[in-house]
Scaffold this motif. Structure first.
Motif, short mmCIF file in Angstrom:
data_model
loop_
_atom_site.label_atom_id
_atom_site.label_comp_id
_atom_site.label_asym_id
_atom_site.label_seq_id
_atom_site.Cartn_x
_atom_site.Cartn_y
_atom_site.Cartn_z
N ARG A 120 0.83 -1.20 0.00
CA ARG A 120 0.00 0.00 0.00
C ARG A 120 0.86 1.25 0.00
O ARG A 120 1.91 1.30 0.65
N LEU A 121 0.37 2.28 -0.71
CA LEU A 121 0.99 3.59 -0.69
C LEU A 121 -0.02 4.56 -0.10
O LEU A 121 -1.14 4.69 -0.60
N HIS A 122 0.37 5.25 0.99
CA HIS A 122 -0.51 6.18 1.71
C HIS A 122 -0.03 7.61 1.50
O HIS A 122 1.16 7.88 1.41
N ARG A 168 0.91 7.35 -14.01
CA ARG A 168 1.69 7.75 -12.84
C ARG A 168 0.76 8.25 -11.74
O ARG A 168 -0.29 8.81 -12.02
N VAL A 169 1.16 8.04 -10.48
CA VAL A 169 0.43 8.57 -9.34
C VAL A 169 1.41 9.37 -8.49
O VAL A 169 2.44 8.85 -8.07
N ASP A 170 1.10 10.65 -8.25
CA ASP A 170 1.92 11.49 -7.38
C ASP A 170 1.32 11.52 -5.99
O ASP A 170 0.09 11.61 -5.83
N TYR A 201 4.40 6.97 -8.00
CA TYR A 201 4.10 5.55 -8.13
C TYR A 201 3.75 5.25 -9.58
O TYR A 201 2.94 5.96 -10.19
N TYR A 202 4.36 4.19 -10.14
CA TYR A 202 4.12 3.78 -11.52
C TYR A 202 3.43 2.42 -11.51
O TYR A 202 4.09 1.39 -11.29
N ALA A 212 7.49 2.48 -6.64
CA ALA A 212 7.27 3.79 -6.03
C ALA A 212 8.61 4.41 -5.65
O ALA A 212 9.53 3.71 -5.22
N THR A 213 8.70 5.73 -5.83
CA THR A 213 9.89 6.48 -5.42
C THR A 213 9.48 7.53 -4.41
O THR A 213 8.63 8.37 -4.70
N LEU A 214 10.06 7.50 -3.22
CA LEU A 214 9.77 8.48 -2.16
C LEU A 214 10.97 9.39 -1.98
O LEU A 214 12.13 8.94 -2.08
N SER A 215 10.72 10.66 -1.73
CA SER A 215 11.81 11.62 -1.55
C SER A 215 11.47 12.62 -0.45
O SER A 215 10.31 12.80 -0.11
N GLY A 216 12.51 13.25 0.09
CA GLY A 216 12.33 14.25 1.13
C GLY A 216 12.21 13.64 2.52
O GLY A 216 11.18 13.05 2.84
N ASN A 217 13.27 13.75 3.32
CA ASN A 217 13.26 13.22 4.70
C ASN A 217 12.83 11.76 4.76
O ASN A 217 11.96 11.37 5.55
#
Length: 281
Positions: free
Chosen positions: A177-179, A205-207, A228-229, A235-240
Motif C-alpha cells: 500500500r501507498l498512503h 503515474r500517481v503522485d 508511483y508507476y 514507487a519512489t519516495l523523496s524528502g526526509n
C-alpha cells in the motif's frame, strides 16, 4: 487503477442527456456539446420534472446508463437551463445521492473483460469545469490494476485527465500500500503497437503528497512526497526519507520501492543507518 480507472469513473463526463426513460423524454445537451451519445435514466419510483427549478429528479434505485457504463444511486438530479439562443436546454450539473456506484465493463489487456467499480455516498458532476466529485464514508475505486480509497473525496478532472484522492488516500496492489494525504493519478491513452490507434485509457503515474508512506513486508518507508508507476509497481519516495524495520532505521534522500516484491533501496548523497544488535530486517 487502470485503463478503466478512467473509462468508467469516468465516461460519464462526456454524456448528453438526450433521452430519459420512464414517463417522458428530454433533450439536455452538455454545455460544451462535446458528445452526442444518449444517456438513459431509469428509476423505480418515477421521474419528476420541476420547470421552475430547472431540474429533473429520478427517485428509487435510479440508474443512468450509457454503453458499458452504469451509474446507480437512490436519487439522480439533472440541473438544466435554457440556452442563450433559446434553441433548447443544456445540463449544468448532475447530482447522485445515496449509495452511489459507478460500474464500467471494458476490455483490458488482450481484450479481456476489465471491470471497474467506484462507490461513494454522494456525487456531483460540474459540467462547465468538467469535474466529477464523489464524497462520503465509503469512497473506493476498485479495478484490475489496484484499489484506491480516500476519506474526503475522489475527483476526476476530465479536461486535464487527472484523478485526485484527498484525505488519508491509499492506493493498494496486493498486500502492498501507498498512503498519502493526497494522491493524484495521471491518465494516458498509449498507442497500440504497430498501429495509429490509441489503446485503452490507463494510469501512467500517481503522485503522492503529504505524510507519504509505503508498507511492505517487515518495513515502512516514509517521505514528504512520492511517485508511483502502476505498470511497474514501483514507487519512489523523496524528502526526509525514513525506512523502519523492527527497531532498525535508515535515513536518506530517496527510496525506491517495488510494491510487488517488497524490495526497497535507499539512495542519495546522505544515507544514515541505525542498526540495533540482535535484530534483522
Amino acid at each position: 487503477m487502470t485503463n478503466s480507472l478512467t473509462a468508467g469513473f469516468l465516461s460519464i463526463f462526456f454524456w448528453f442527456l438526450n433521452s430519459v426513460a420512464i414517463a417522458q423524454s428530454v433533450n439536455i445537451p452538455l454545455t460544451d456539446g462535446s458528445n452526442g451519445s444518449p444517456l438513459v435514466i431509469e428509476a423505480d419510483e418515477g421521474l419528476e420534472w420541476i420547470p421552475k427549478e430547472g431540474k429533473y429528479i429520478a427517485r428509487g434505485n435510479a440508474r443512468a446508463s450509457r454503453g458499458t457504463v452504469n451509474l446507480r444511486a437512490d436519487e439522480l438530479i439533472a440541473h438544466y437551463r435554457d440556452t442563450k439562443d433559446g434553441s433548447g436546454q443544456e445540463m449544468v450539473r448532475l447530482d447522485a445521492k445515496g449509495r452511489v456506484k459507478i460500474i464500467s465493463n471494458n476490455k483490458g489487456e488482450k481484450d479481456r473483460k476489465a471491470k471497474t467499480t467506484v462507490t461513494g455516498d454522494v456525487a456531483v458532476y460540474h459540467v462547465k469545469q468538467s469535474v466529477f466529485v464523489l464524497r462520503g464514508k465509503r469512497l473506493k475505486l476498485v479495478s484490475p490494476q489496484g484499489t484506491l480509497t480516500a476519506k474526503d473525496s475522489l475527483e476526476y478532472w476530465d479536461k486535464n485527465q487527472i484523478a485526485v484522492a484527498r484525505g488519508n488516500a491509499v492506493v493498494s496492489q496486493g498486500k502492498q500500500r501507498l498512503h498519502a494525504d493526497i494522491l493524484t493519478a495521471y491518465i494516458s491513452e498509449p498507442q497500440v503497437e504497430g498501429t495509429r490507434k490509441k489503446g485503452a485509457q490507463r494510469v501512467s503515474r500517481v503522485d503522492a503528497f503529504g505524510n507519504v508512506h509505503v508498507s511492505v513486508p517487515n518495513a515502512i518507508i516514509r517521505g514528504d512526497k512520492g511517485e508511483y508507476y502502476p505498470d511497474k509497481s514501483v514507487a519512489t519516495l523523496s524528502g526526509n526519507v525514513k525506512i523502519t524495520s523492527n527497531k532498525n532505521q535508515l535515513n536518506g534522500d530517496v527510496a525506491r520501492v517495488n510494491l510487488k516484491t517488497g524490495i526497497y533501496r535507499l539512495v542519495g548523497k546522505r544515507v544514515k543507518g541505525l542498526i540495533t544488535p540482535g535484530r534483522t530486517r
